[in-house]
Design a protein around this motif. Structure first.
Motif, short mmCIF file in Angstrom:
data_model
loop_
_atom_site.label_atom_id
_atom_site.label_comp_id
_atom_site.label_asym_id
_atom_site.label_seq_id
_atom_site.Cartn_x
_atom_site.Cartn_y
_atom_site.Cartn_z
N LEU A 1 0.84 -1.19 0.00
CA LEU A 1 0.00 0.00 0.00
C LEU A 1 0.88 1.25 0.00
CD1 LEU A 1 -2.81 1.33 0.27
CD2 LEU A 1 -2.51 1.20 2.76
N GLU A 2 0.69 2.08 -0.98
CA GLU A 2 1.42 3.34 -1.05
C GLU A 2 0.78 4.33 -0.09
OE1 GLU A 2 2.81 6.77 -4.30
OE2 GLU A 2 1.66 5.01 -4.94
N VAL A 3 1.59 4.92 0.77
CA VAL A 3 1.05 5.85 1.76
C VAL A 3 1.81 7.17 1.71
CG1 VAL A 3 0.25 4.06 3.32
CG2 VAL A 3 2.56 4.98 3.60
N ALA A 4 1.08 8.24 2.00
CA ALA A 4 1.71 9.52 2.25
C ALA A 4 1.99 9.60 3.74
CB ALA A 4 0.79 10.66 1.81
N GLU A 5 3.22 9.91 4.11
CA GLU A 5 3.58 9.96 5.53
C GLU A 5 3.26 11.33 6.12
OE1 GLU A 5 7.64 8.84 6.07
OE2 GLU A 5 7.47 7.10 4.74
#
Length: 218
Positions: free
Chosen positions: A29-33
């Motif tokens: 899952l690509e996440v924005a931190e």
């Protein structure tokens, strides 16, 4: 573009943030931190290891808000079963869940005796007796998993939720030069060489030095 947001605290000091981040990466899952302020009261409680169930890390995804690392693991496994976050075999999967739950809820003496700090290495470090039983139990867990499933990861040839949960412990053993068996040392090195772990460590070491006061409180 990331479809999810992961709220984190210090990458250098926060074992729970590391676990949540590793779980998201395992799921693909690509996440924005989103990093929260180091002086935030809830973040400070998490860094001081007062509870594994504060609201960091928090995964926000398609209307869901999920905190607590094991809740994040189960949520991601439900969405991405093909990612192999848990072993395919039912018995191994139960074992994986059990040891992941054990590290999630226990080992308070280890946490307080060996706080996570990825910027330092100690050639020698005094370990108070209360933490030794925790260390022995962790070595037993790892040995049983590696022997049963063949390594190099706890449940075979690929990392699972259990490896994400124990990764901060492996780093603590390396940071404080904890005397361990060859099996334990080899597993710690597997974690340290993990590309995801190297990525996290690089970011942790680039983090500003803002936590000097915190170190005194452990």
């Amino acid at each position: 573009m990331a479809v999810a947001e992961l709220t984190l605290s210090s990458k250098n000091y926060s074992s729970w943030s590391l676990r949540g981040w590793l779980l998201c990466r395992l799921a693909g899952l690509e996440v924005a931190e989103k990093l929260i302020a180091l002086d935030d009261p809830e973040n400070r409680a998490e860094l001081l290891l007062l509870s594994p169930s504060v609201l960091v890390p928090r995964l926000t995804h398609e209307g869901a808000s999920v905190w607590d690392t094991l809740a994040i693991a189960e949520y991601l496994h439900e969405l991405y079963p093909q990612a192999g976050m848990y072993p395919a075999d039912r018995i191994a999967r139960a074992h994986c869940r059990s040891v992941s739950g054990e590290i999630h809820s226990g080992f308070a003496n280890l946490r307080s005796a060996l706080p996570m700090n990825l910027k330092v290495r100690h050639a020698r470090f005094p370990i108070f007796s209360g933490a030794k039983a925790d260390i022995e139990r962790i070595e037993t867990i790892w040995a049983e998993c590696l022997d049963s499933h063949g390594g190099p990861w706890l449940f075979g040839k690929a990392p699972t939720v259990a490896d994400a949960m124990f990764a901060p412990v492996a780093q603590r053993f390396l940071t404080y030069a904890v005397p361990v068996s060859q099996t334990t040392a080899a597993y710690c090195q597997t974690i340290n060489d993990w590309s995801l772990m190297r990525e996290w460590i690089k970011a942790a070491r680039a983090e500003p030095e803002e936590m000097a006061e915190l170190e005194v409180e452990f």
